[in-house]
Design a protein around this motif. Structure first.
Motif, PDB file in Angstrom:
ATOM      1  N   GLU A   1       8.644   1.092 -11.421  1.00 26.61           N
ATOM      2  CA  GLU A   1       9.819   0.432 -10.846  1.00 26.61           C
ATOM      3  C   GLU A   1       9.415  -0.579  -9.778  1.00 26.61           C
ATOM      4  OE1 GLU A   1      12.253   3.537  -9.426  1.00 26.61           O
ATOM      5  OE2 GLU A   1      12.807   4.295 -11.430  1.00 26.61           O
ATOM      6  N   ALA A   2       8.348  -0.241  -9.009  1.00 27.32           N
ATOM      7  CA  ALA A   2       7.895  -1.188  -7.975  1.00 27.32           C
ATOM      8  C   ALA A   2       7.275  -2.427  -8.610  1.00 27.32           C
ATOM      9  CB  ALA A   2       6.893  -0.497  -7.051  1.00 27.32           C
ATOM     10  N   CYS A   3       6.661  -2.269  -9.805  1.00 29.70           N
ATOM     11  CA  CYS A   3       6.015  -3.401 -10.480  1.00 29.70           C
ATOM     12  C   CYS A   3       6.953  -4.128 -11.432  1.00 29.70           C
ATOM     13  CB  CYS A   3       4.789  -2.918 -11.260  1.00 29.70           C
ATOM     14  SG  CYS A   3       3.487  -2.199 -10.223  1.00 29.70           S
ATOM     15  N   ALA A   4       8.199  -3.677 -11.548  1.00 34.27           N
ATOM     16  CA  ALA A   4       9.131  -4.288 -12.491  1.00 34.27           C
ATOM     17  C   ALA A   4       9.375  -5.763 -12.229  1.00 34.27           C
ATOM     18  CB  ALA A   4      10.451  -3.508 -12.483  1.00 34.27           C
ATOM     19  N   PRO A   5       9.438  -6.239 -10.977  1.00 28.70           N
ATOM     20  CA  PRO A   5       9.653  -7.682 -10.785  1.00 28.70           C
ATOM     21  C   PRO A   5       8.567  -8.534 -11.407  1.00 28.70           C
ATOM     22  CG  PRO A   5      10.132  -6.486  -8.770  1.00 28.70           C
ATOM     23  CD  PRO A   5       9.509  -5.503  -9.703  1.00 28.70           C
ATOM     24  N   SER A   6       7.360  -7.991 -11.548  1.00 28.60           N
ATOM     25  CA  SER A   6       6.271  -8.765 -12.149  1.00 28.60           C
ATOM     26  C   SER A   6       6.284  -8.658 -13.673  1.00 28.60           C
ATOM     27  CB  SER A   6       4.919  -8.287 -11.610  1.00 28.60           C
ATOM     28  OG  SER A   6       4.832  -8.513 -10.215  1.00 28.60           O
ATOM     29  N   TYR A   7       6.685  -7.456 -14.206  1.00 33.61           N
ATOM     30  CA  TYR A   7       6.687  -7.281 -15.665  1.00 33.61           C
ATOM     31  C   TYR A   7       7.478  -6.010 -15.957  1.00 33.61           C
ATOM     32  CZ  TYR A   7       4.924  -7.538 -20.460  1.00 33.61           C
ATOM     33  OH  TYR A   7       4.829  -7.684 -21.823  1.00 33.61           O
ATOM     34  N   ASP A   8       8.572  -6.148 -16.693  1.00 35.06           N
ATOM     35  CA  ASP A   8       9.416  -4.986 -16.981  1.00 35.06           C
ATOM     36  C   ASP A   8       9.668  -4.790 -18.460  1.00 35.06           C
ATOM     37  OD1 ASP A   8      10.956  -7.172 -17.440  1.00 35.06           O
ATOM     38  OD2 ASP A   8      12.702  -6.493 -16.275  1.00 35.06           O
ATOM     39  N   ARG A   9       8.822  -5.353 -19.312  1.00 35.83           N
ATOM     40  CA  ARG A   9       9.018  -5.218 -20.749  1.00 35.83           C
ATOM     41  C   ARG A   9       8.526  -3.832 -21.228  1.00 35.83           C
ATOM     42  NH1 ARG A   9       7.111 -11.305 -22.594  1.00 35.83           N
ATOM     43  NH2 ARG A   9       8.854 -12.407 -21.550  1.00 35.83           N
ATOM     44  N   PRO A  10       8.973  -3.389 -22.428  1.00 35.62           N
ATOM     45  CA  PRO A  10       8.623  -2.039 -22.899  1.00 35.62           C
ATOM     46  C   PRO A  10       7.119  -1.814 -23.069  1.00 35.62           C
ATOM     47  CG  PRO A  10      10.479  -2.913 -24.138  1.00 35.62           C
ATOM     48  CD  PRO A  10       9.960  -4.052 -23.309  1.00 35.62           C
ATOM     49  N   ASP A  11       6.348  -2.852 -23.398  1.00 38.53           N
ATOM     50  CA  ASP A  11       4.914  -2.656 -23.596  1.00 38.53           C
ATOM     51  C   ASP A  11       4.152  -2.593 -22.276  1.00 38.53           C
ATOM     52  OD1 ASP A  11       5.401  -5.259 -22.935  1.00 38.53           O
ATOM     53  OD2 ASP A  11       3.853  -6.100 -24.252  1.00 38.53           O
ATOM     54  N   GLY A  12       4.850  -2.517 -21.164  1.00 39.79           N
ATOM     55  CA  GLY A  12       4.212  -2.454 -19.856  1.00 39.79           C
ATOM     56  C   GLY A  12       4.131  -1.026 -19.334  1.00 39.79           C
ATOM     57  N   TRP A  13       4.772  -0.797 -18.175  1.00 40.48           N
ATOM     58  CA  TRP A  13       4.615   0.489 -17.493  1.00 40.48           C
ATOM     59  C   TRP A  13       5.247   1.649 -18.238  1.00 40.48           C
ATOM     60  CZ3 TRP A  13       1.338   1.512 -13.757  1.00 40.48           C
ATOM     61  CH2 TRP A  13       0.790   0.445 -13.046  1.00 40.48           C
ATOM     62  N   ARG A  14       6.254   1.388 -19.054  1.00 38.88           N
ATOM     63  CA  ARG A  14       6.780   2.497 -19.853  1.00 38.88           C
ATOM     64  C   ARG A  14       5.749   3.008 -20.855  1.00 38.88           C
ATOM     65  NH1 ARG A  14      12.598   0.218 -21.663  1.00 38.88           N
ATOM     66  NH2 ARG A  14      11.554  -1.758 -21.198  1.00 38.88           N
TER      67      ARG A  14
ATOM     68  N   GLU B   1       0.832  -1.211   0.000  1.00 36.37           N
ATOM     69  CA  GLU B   1       0.000   0.000   0.000  1.00 36.37           C
ATOM     70  C   GLU B   1       0.858   1.250   0.000  1.00 36.37           C
ATOM     71  OE1 GLU B   1      -3.740   1.921   2.556  1.00 36.37           O
ATOM     72  OE2 GLU B   1      -2.844  -0.014   3.114  1.00 36.37           O
ATOM     73  N   SER B   2       2.004   1.231   0.690  1.00 37.49           N
ATOM     74  CA  SER B   2       2.880   2.404   0.729  1.00 37.49           C
ATOM     75  C   SER B   2       3.509   2.670  -0.644  1.00 37.49           C
ATOM     76  CB  SER B   2       3.975   2.212   1.778  1.00 37.49           C
ATOM     77  OG  SER B   2       4.772   1.070   1.465  1.00 37.49           O
ATOM     78  N   GLU B   3       3.756   1.620  -1.407  1.00 37.37           N
ATOM     79  CA  GLU B   3       4.331   1.813  -2.740  1.00 37.37           C
ATOM     80  C   GLU B   3       3.319   2.385  -3.728  1.00 37.37           C
ATOM     81  OE1 GLU B   3       7.714  -1.729  -2.912  1.00 37.37           O
ATOM     82  OE2 GLU B   3       5.628  -2.154  -3.462  1.00 37.37           O
ATOM     83  N   ALA B   4       2.029   2.263  -3.435  1.00 37.94           N
ATOM     84  CA  ALA B   4       0.982   2.799  -4.322  1.00 37.94           C
ATOM     85  C   ALA B   4       0.156   3.879  -3.627  1.00 37.94           C
ATOM     86  CB  ALA B   4       0.073   1.671  -4.790  1.00 37.94           C
ATOM     87  N   LYS B   5       0.779   4.564  -2.663  1.00 41.27           N
ATOM     88  CA  LYS B   5       0.029   5.598  -1.948  1.00 41.27           C
ATOM     89  C   LYS B   5      -0.220   6.800  -2.870  1.00 41.27           C
ATOM     90  CE  LYS B   5       4.178   7.739  -0.021  1.00 41.27           C
ATOM     91  NZ  LYS B   5       4.883   8.105   1.223  1.00 41.27           N
ATOM     92  N   PRO B   6      -1.270   7.596  -2.599  1.00 48.76           N
ATOM     93  CA  PRO B   6      -1.544   8.768  -3.445  1.00 48.76           C
ATOM     94  C   PRO B   6      -0.351   9.715  -3.498  1.00 48.76           C
ATOM     95  CG  PRO B   6      -3.425   8.293  -2.056  1.00 48.76           C
ATOM     96  CD  PRO B   6      -2.312   7.393  -1.589  1.00 48.76           C
ATOM     97  N   GLY B   7      -0.069  10.211  -4.689  1.00 52.39           N
ATOM     98  CA  GLY B   7       1.066  11.104  -4.905  1.00 52.39           C
ATOM     99  C   GLY B   7       2.270  10.425  -5.486  1.00 52.39           C
ATOM    100  N   THR B   8       2.265   9.090  -5.548  1.00 51.63           N
ATOM    101  CA  THR B   8       3.406   8.369  -6.131  1.00 51.63           C
ATOM    102  C   THR B   8       3.394   8.516  -7.645  1.00 51.63           C
ATOM    103  OG1 THR B   8       3.315   6.776  -4.310  1.00 51.63           O
ATOM    104  CG2 THR B   8       4.560   6.146  -6.280  1.00 51.63           C
ATOM    105  N   HIS B   9       4.544   8.876  -8.217  1.00 50.24           N
ATOM    106  CA  HIS B   9       4.619   9.059  -9.664  1.00 50.24           C
ATOM    107  C   HIS B   9       4.568   7.704 -10.363  1.00 50.24           C
ATOM    108  CE1 HIS B   9       6.100  10.417 -13.620  1.00 50.24           C
ATOM    109  NE2 HIS B   9       5.616  11.604 -13.241  1.00 50.24           N
ATOM    110  N   ILE B  10       4.048   7.707 -11.587  1.00 51.52           N
ATOM    111  CA  ILE B  10       3.856   6.450 -12.314  1.00 51.52           C
ATOM    112  C   ILE B  10       5.185   5.763 -12.623  1.00 51.52           C
ATOM    113  CG2 ILE B  10       3.832   7.589 -14.570  1.00 51.52           C
ATOM    114  CD1 ILE B  10       1.710   5.546 -15.415  1.00 51.52           C
ATOM    115  N   ARG B  11       6.267   6.540 -12.745  1.00 53.48           N
ATOM    116  CA  ARG B  11       7.556   5.899 -13.012  1.00 53.48           C
ATOM    117  C   ARG B  11       8.041   5.138 -11.770  1.00 53.48           C
ATOM    118  NH1 ARG B  11       9.194   7.407 -17.893  1.00 53.48           N
ATOM    119  NH2 ARG B  11       8.447   9.399 -18.743  1.00 53.48           N
ATOM    120  N   ALA B  12       7.827   5.734 -10.588  1.00 52.58           N
ATOM    121  CA  ALA B  12       8.183   5.020  -9.360  1.00 52.58           C
ATOM    122  C   ALA B  12       7.312   3.784  -9.193  1.00 52.58           C
ATOM    123  CB  ALA B  12       8.035   5.957  -8.155  1.00 52.58           C
ATOM    124  N   LEU B  13       6.026   3.929  -9.597  1.00 51.06           N
ATOM    125  CA  LEU B  13       5.126   2.777  -9.512  1.00 51.06           C
ATOM    126  C   LEU B  13       5.568   1.693 -10.492  1.00 51.06           C
ATOM    127  CD1 LEU B  13       2.545   1.800  -8.091  1.00 51.06           C
ATOM    128  CD2 LEU B  13       1.245   2.754 -10.008  1.00 51.06           C
TER     129      LEU B  13
END
Length: 860
Positions: free
Chosen positions: A545-558, A531-543
């Motif tokens: 990076e937190a989700c990279a272990p699950s999926y870090d390919r270019p068609d994902g969070w980038r 919950e702290s990693e997805a708290k309000p005010g967190t930038h999408i790039r930081a989010l």
């Protein structure tokens, strides 16, 4: 003798003394004509000489006489010679004196005559002077005399009521004359003294008295006579002044009228033009106003002039808007015509622009009124007297007031009192103060607003705006729904928050700056973040990076970050599928929200994907099996057609008499073989047709078909079947059905199969009806039978393959006939429908549109 001399001496002295007395008259110099003056001068000179001689003689004679008197007293003495000589001399002197005295006496007579003449002339002159003095001393006149550059002489007086000064301030005309009269008099006096130009004029004093001023030049002198006028002359002078004033006013008014661009005119009693201004001349295309008057060019039409003449009176001038043509354009003028004893006068004001503006204003006001009347917001407008001038339907609906009361234009305070009496206004502790505060808008500079909580539960926001010209506009905004909406919105936000938190789909909302606003637990669970990693005010790039272990390919969070934080004018939505490293399959969707926000959703599709993959595999297997089935059916059908054709052919040969006779049982068996073979061939053909349709390789051979011939062929081919079924066919068609472009074989097959199906379900002895007609270019036919009908629950499936009703028909079948009919009708882009009721028969209706004949076929 001494007494005579003494008398002469005294008379001479009296004559000498009388000289100065005769030259004086009350201290004034004698004024006479030039001839009398010269004669008087000569007489006065002579008298002066005589008087001088007499005086000298008297001075000499006095001592001589004294001596004579003393000598007479001494007469007794003797005279000496010297005394005798002296006596002789004395006697000679006395003789000379006597002669002189006689001459003097004579001259004195002449002098007395001339003196009497002079005194008579002097008396006449004095009398004339007295008359002039009496005339000048009249209080109604005053004369000012200028002799060269000397100080002017003032004679006479003016009445005190004129206000004219009696001293030297009399010449300061500006002090006691009106400015206009003083300036004109000074100008006239300057012309009189400089160029001897006489004048006659009338002047006015500050006391409104009238004087006549006459300027003349006589004997090298300039004089001005001021006369106070009385009675008729004064009235005449006043009328003259008034006339001059009126002439000046008329001239000024005419000059003003000539300088303005408003046509003006003047007429006589007969209605003829006597004067027009320049604007009138330009309006009637005249070179000058004089030409317009001389030629009688009229500015208004004859009808308008006659109407003015009939309507205008001295008490009521004519005032109306009239249209006329000026310079080829229709123009509206506001015409004012006044009737006077000498005729009439008028002026016209161009109001075309005003009329246009007025019409536009009326349309605008009407449009505004209609707009306000259709508004859902109640509006009321009050004038400067605080009386109701306008209200819309929403105002009536809000306050439920009587229309008659509103149409009476009540006062604003009266309206509030009426609403208070009806218990429609908020309850107030101090009603008078509240009402005064509400009505203070008429004195306010800014718009006033207030919240009214009505007894019926409504909440109104009241806006009151004062008009610059007076009055006010009241707008009542109903906030009841808004308050309810706010309440419901707050409740909805809470409900949505709870709902989102309990959704199985992952939801995250980002702001325009790319920072997360909210997220639910499912989102965090799917991506394995806290919950702290997805708290309000967190930038999408930081989010990311937190989700990279699950999926870090270019068609994902980038990609998510680029879409959410892009500055494109048009925000795009996007969706897709991601398969995480953990094996989860997520469907994502990026959805733009209002206020530049973006929602990112994730749905766990792992089970669905797995099921879909299984179904896809099964579907592929079924599609391959269906293809094998179709290939098998088509192959078997073709393989069955050849032996059936042989069977049918040999059966027909057995029936031929040339091969020998058949017994009755053999003939019966041959008939059964032929019938069964025909049925089997029909079944094979139907299966082959359906297989062709399903494979998408069925092609129609279009040609121009004569519908009459088509019906004849059908009736001939179906005749045997109808005879076997024991039914008849009734064909109803117009004389000329015309032709249609279709596939003749398939169209004939449709009709025959429908008739066969009807014959199969019709009782023996009944009739089947075939009704044909044309509707435009479409061919419409219906086939009706009197069979048992079809239950309603089976009608929807009658066109399905292998749907059979063998239990109620005369003979069974594979159930392909109606399915083939439906397929062939659809290939013709037509429509087939069925209407059936149990126990009343069945009617099948087909509509076959005429197709376009192919160019190759048309060429043949």
């Amino acid at each position: 003798m001494s007494e005579v001399m003494q008398s002469l001496i005294e008379q001479a002295e009296d004559g000498a003394c009388a000289r100065p007395c005769s030259l004086q008259s009350g201290g004034r110099k004698l004024i006479g004509d030039r001839t009398s003056s010269k004669r008087g001068a000569r007489v006065l000179a002579r008298v002066a000489a005589v008087c001088a001689a007499g005086t000298a003689i008297a001075s000499i004679a006095r001592p001589v006489f004294a001596q004579v008197q003393s000598g007479a007293a001494a007469s007794a003495h003797l005279f000496t010679s010297s005394q005798v000589v002296g006596l002789s001399i004395v006697i000679g002197a006395i003789s000379a004196a006597l002669l002189s005295t006689l001459w003097v006496v004579r001259q004195r007579g002449n002098l007395e005559t001339e003196t009497r003449e002079v005194r008579s002339a002097l008396s006449d002159a004095n009398q004339r002077i007295s008359q002039y003095e009496a005339l000048i001393a009249d209080n109604n006149r005053r004369i000012v005399i200028w002799d060269g550059d000397e100080r002017p002489e003032l004679l006479g007086q003016l009445p005190p009521e004129t206000g004219a000064p009696q001293d030297n301030e009399f010449l300061a005309f500006g002090l006691w004359l009106k400015p206009r009269s003083a300036s004109e008099l000074d100008r006239a006096i300057d012309q009189l003294r400089v160029s001897a130009q006489s004048f006659d004029m009338v002047v006015e004093t500050h006391r409104d008295e009238v004087l006549e001023a006459q300027g003349r030049v006589s004997g090298g002198r300039a004089f001005v006579r001021f006369v106070a006028l009385n009675n008729l002359r004064a009235e005449l002078a006043e009328l003259k002044i008034e006339r001059d004033r009126l002439l000046a006013s008329i001239s000024a008014f005419q000059s003003v009228l000539d300088s303005i661009d408003l046509p003006a005119w003047q007429r006589d009693t007969d209605g003829r033009l006597t004067w027009v201004n320049h604007a009138y001349g330009e309006a009637v295309d005249a070179a000058s106003p004089a030409q317009a008057v001389s030629e009688g060019r009229e500015f208004l039409t004859t009808v308008a002039r006659e109407r003015i003449r009939a309507a205008v009176t001295p008490e009521t001038p004519f005032h109306e808007t009239i249209s006329t043509v000026v310079h080829g354009n229709r123009t509206f003028f506001d015409v004012v015509d006044v009737k006077v004893p000498s005729g009439s006068a008028g002026i016209a004001v161009d109001v075309s622009g005003i009329e246009s503006v007025k019409a536009e204003l009326e349309r605008t006001l009407k449009s505004h009124a209609e707009t306000l009347d259709h508004l859902a917001t109640p509006v009321a407008i009050f004038d400067g007297d605080r009386r109701l001038q306008f209200y819309n339907q929403a105002f009536v609906s809000l306050w439920e007031l009587d229309i008659a009361f509103l149409e009476s234009k009540p006062d604003n305070a009266e309206l509030l009192e009426r609403l208070r009496a009806a218990k429609r206004l908020p309850d107030q502790l101090n009603w008078k103060t509240w009402k005064e505060n509400a009505l203070s808008v008429y004195r306010a500079l800014d718009t006033q607003s207030d919240l009214w909580h009505l007894p019926n539960g409504q909440t109104l926001r009241v806006f009151a705006t004062a008009h610059p010209q007076g009055g006010a506009t009241w707008v009542f905004e109903n906030l009841t729904e808004q308050v309810d909406l706010e309440t419901r919105y707050n409740t909805l936000v809470k409900v949505q928050g709870e709902t989102i938190d309990h959704l199985s789909e992952g939801v995250a909302v980002f702001g325009p700056d790319g920072r997360i606003r909210l997220s639910n637990p499912a989102f965090r669970a799917l991506w394995g973040i806290t919950e702290s990693e997805a708290k309000p005010g967190t930038h999408i790039r930081a989010l990311g990076e937190a989700c990279a272990p699950s999926y870090d390919r270019p068609d994902g969070w980038r990609t998510f970050a680029e879409l959410i934080t892009s500055f494109d004018d048009e925000r795009r939505s996007s969706q897709g599928t991601l398969e995480l490293f953990s094996g989860l399959v997520l469907d994502y969707a990026i959805i733009p929200l209002p206020n530049a926000q973006t929602m990112l959703t994730f749905v766990n599709m792992t089970d669905s994907v797995r099921a879909e993959r299984a179904l896809t595999e099964k579907n592929d297997a079924l599609r391959k099996a269906d293809e094998l089935k179709n290939d098998f059916v088509q192959h078997v059908s073709y393989e069955l057609r050849s032996p059936l054709t042989n069977i049918i052919g040999f059966t027909d040969l057995l029936r031929t008499p040339g091969l020998g006779p058949l017994n009755e049982r053999q003939a019966e068996y041959v008939d059964h073989i032929s019938t069964s073979s025909s049925v089997l061939l029909t079944l094979v053909n139907d299966i082959l047709d359906l297989a062709t349709v399903d494979a998408g390789i069925m092609r129609l051979n279009y040609s121009d078909i004569d519908l009459g011939d088509l019906l004849d062929d059908v009736s001939m081919q179906i005749a045997d079947r109808l005879q076997d079924s024991g039914v008849t066919l009734e064909i109803t068609a117009p004389a000329h059905l015309g032709s249609i472009v279709a596939d003749p074989q398939r169209l004939k097959q449709i009709v025959i199969k429908l008739i066969s199906n009807a014959a199969n379900f019709s009782p023996e002895g009944s009739a089947i009806s075939l009704a044909c007609k044309r509707e435009g270019s479409d061919f419409v036919f219906s086939i009706s039978d009197r069979g048992p009908g079809i239950p309603q629950d089976l009608i929807a499936n009658v066109f399905d393959r292998f749907a059979t009703g063998a239990k109620s028909g005369k003979r069974g079948g594979a159930g392909l006939g109606l399915s083939i009919v439906d397929s062939f009708v659809n290939l013709h882009h037509g429509h087939v429908s069925i209407d059936s009721q149990p126990g009343r028969g069945t009617t099948v209706t087909c509509r076959i549109p005429s197709a376009d004949l192919p160019s190759s076929v048309a060429a043949e």
